[in-house]
Design a protein around this motif. Sequence first.
Motif, short mmCIF file in Angstrom:
data_model
loop_
_atom_site.label_atom_id
_atom_site.label_comp_id
_atom_site.label_asym_id
_atom_site.label_seq_id
_atom_site.Cartn_x
_atom_site.Cartn_y
_atom_site.Cartn_z
N VAL A 1 8.51 -3.15 -2.93
CA VAL A 1 7.49 -4.16 -3.17
C VAL A 1 6.14 -3.45 -3.22
O VAL A 1 5.98 -2.35 -2.70
N CYS A 2 5.19 -4.09 -3.86
CA CYS A 2 3.85 -3.51 -3.88
C CYS A 2 2.83 -4.63 -3.76
O CYS A 2 3.15 -5.81 -3.91
N SER A 3 1.62 -4.23 -3.48
CA SER A 3 0.54 -5.19 -3.37
C SER A 3 -0.66 -4.60 -4.11
O SER A 3 -1.02 -3.45 -3.89
N LEU A 4 -1.26 -5.37 -4.98
CA LEU A 4 -2.43 -4.92 -5.73
C LEU A 4 -3.68 -5.14 -4.88
O LEU A 4 -3.71 -6.03 -4.02
N PRO A 5 -4.71 -4.34 -5.10
CA PRO A 5 -5.95 -4.49 -4.30
C PRO A 5 -6.51 -5.92 -4.33
O PRO A 5 -7.10 -6.38 -3.36
N LYS A 6 -6.32 -6.65 -5.43
CA LYS A 6 -6.85 -8.02 -5.53
C LYS A 6 -6.00 -9.05 -4.78
O LYS A 6 -6.43 -10.17 -4.57
N ASP A 7 -4.78 -8.66 -4.38
CA ASP A 7 -3.90 -9.58 -3.66
C ASP A 7 -4.41 -9.79 -2.24
O ASP A 7 -4.97 -8.89 -1.63
N PRO A 8 -4.21 -11.00 -1.70
CA PRO A 8 -4.59 -11.22 -0.30
C PRO A 8 -3.73 -10.35 0.62
O PRO A 8 -2.59 -10.03 0.28
N PRO A 9 -4.28 -9.95 1.77
CA PRO A 9 -3.48 -9.14 2.69
C PRO A 9 -2.24 -9.92 3.12
O PRO A 9 -2.29 -11.13 3.29
N GLY A 10 -1.16 -9.23 3.25
CA GLY A 10 0.07 -9.90 3.65
C GLY A 10 1.18 -8.91 3.86
O GLY A 10 0.97 -7.69 3.90
N GLU A 11 2.37 -9.44 3.98
CA GLU A 11 3.54 -8.63 4.29
C GLU A 11 3.80 -7.55 3.24
O GLU A 11 4.12 -6.41 3.58
N ASN A 12 3.67 -7.88 1.96
CA ASN A 12 3.93 -6.89 0.93
C ASN A 12 2.98 -5.70 1.03
O ASN A 12 3.36 -4.56 0.76
N ALA A 13 1.74 -5.94 1.43
CA ALA A 13 0.78 -4.85 1.61
C ALA A 13 1.23 -3.90 2.72
O ALA A 13 1.12 -2.68 2.59
N VAL A 14 1.76 -4.46 3.79
CA VAL A 14 2.24 -3.63 4.91
C VAL A 14 3.46 -2.81 4.48
O VAL A 14 3.50 -1.59 4.67
N PHE A 15 4.44 -3.47 3.88
CA PHE A 15 5.63 -2.74 3.43
C PHE A 15 5.27 -1.73 2.35
O PHE A 15 5.79 -0.61 2.32
N GLY A 16 4.36 -2.09 1.44
CA GLY A 16 3.94 -1.18 0.38
C GLY A 16 3.20 0.05 0.91
O GLY A 16 3.29 1.12 0.34
N LYS A 17 2.49 -0.12 2.01
CA LYS A 17 1.78 1.01 2.62
C LYS A 17 2.75 2.05 3.16
O LYS A 17 2.57 3.25 2.98
N TYR A 18 3.80 1.60 3.83
CA TYR A 18 4.73 2.53 4.48
C TYR A 18 5.89 2.96 3.59
O TYR A 18 6.52 3.97 3.84
N THR A 19 6.18 2.18 2.57
CA THR A 19 7.23 2.56 1.60
C THR A 19 6.67 2.26 0.21
O THR A 19 7.09 1.31 -0.44
N PRO A 20 5.71 3.08 -0.25
CA PRO A 20 5.09 2.78 -1.53
C PRO A 20 6.00 3.00 -2.74
O PRO A 20 5.80 2.39 -3.78
N VAL A 21 6.97 3.86 -2.58
CA VAL A 21 7.92 4.13 -3.67
C VAL A 21 9.32 4.13 -3.07
O VAL A 21 9.59 4.81 -2.08
N ALA A 22 10.20 3.34 -3.66
CA ALA A 22 11.58 3.31 -3.18
C ALA A 22 12.49 2.87 -4.31
O ALA A 22 12.09 2.10 -5.18
N GLU A 23 13.70 3.38 -4.28
CA GLU A 23 14.72 2.94 -5.22
C GLU A 23 16.05 2.96 -4.49
O GLU A 23 16.38 3.91 -3.78
N TYR A 24 16.79 1.90 -4.64
CA TYR A 24 18.12 1.80 -4.04
C TYR A 24 19.06 1.32 -5.12
O TYR A 24 18.81 0.29 -5.77
N LYS A 25 20.12 2.07 -5.35
CA LYS A 25 21.14 1.68 -6.32
C LYS A 25 22.49 1.72 -5.64
O LYS A 25 22.74 2.57 -4.79
N ALA A 26 23.34 0.78 -6.02
CA ALA A 26 24.68 0.74 -5.42
C ALA A 26 25.63 0.02 -6.36
O ALA A 26 25.21 -0.70 -7.27
#
Length: 85
Positions: free
Chosen positions: A36-61
């Motif tokens: 998930v990601c959060s753009l600078p114009k987005d209000p602060p929220g959960e996606n901003a926190v997750f995006g900060k600590y996992t800015p790039v991720a890919e999971y395939k199965a």
Amino acid sequence: MSPVMRCKLICHEVTHVRHANQERDDPLCDVRFGAVCSLPKDPPGENAVFGKYTPVAEYKAKIVKSVADKLEPGKAYYIDFTPAD
């Protein structure tokens, strides 16, 4: 610190594919998730926190169809990583 690491990922794709030599009652599907990601114009929220600590991720199965059919592309899911020790 908790031994569980949680990521929030978006389901990008669920593909029903016929895999070679597949003789299963419940065929496999390809699933693909991304961070998930959060753009600078987005209000602060959960996606901003997750995006900060996992800015790039890919999971395939490859997941059985009966489970993969419960996933919705475009919807976010929590993925937990827990040590198996």
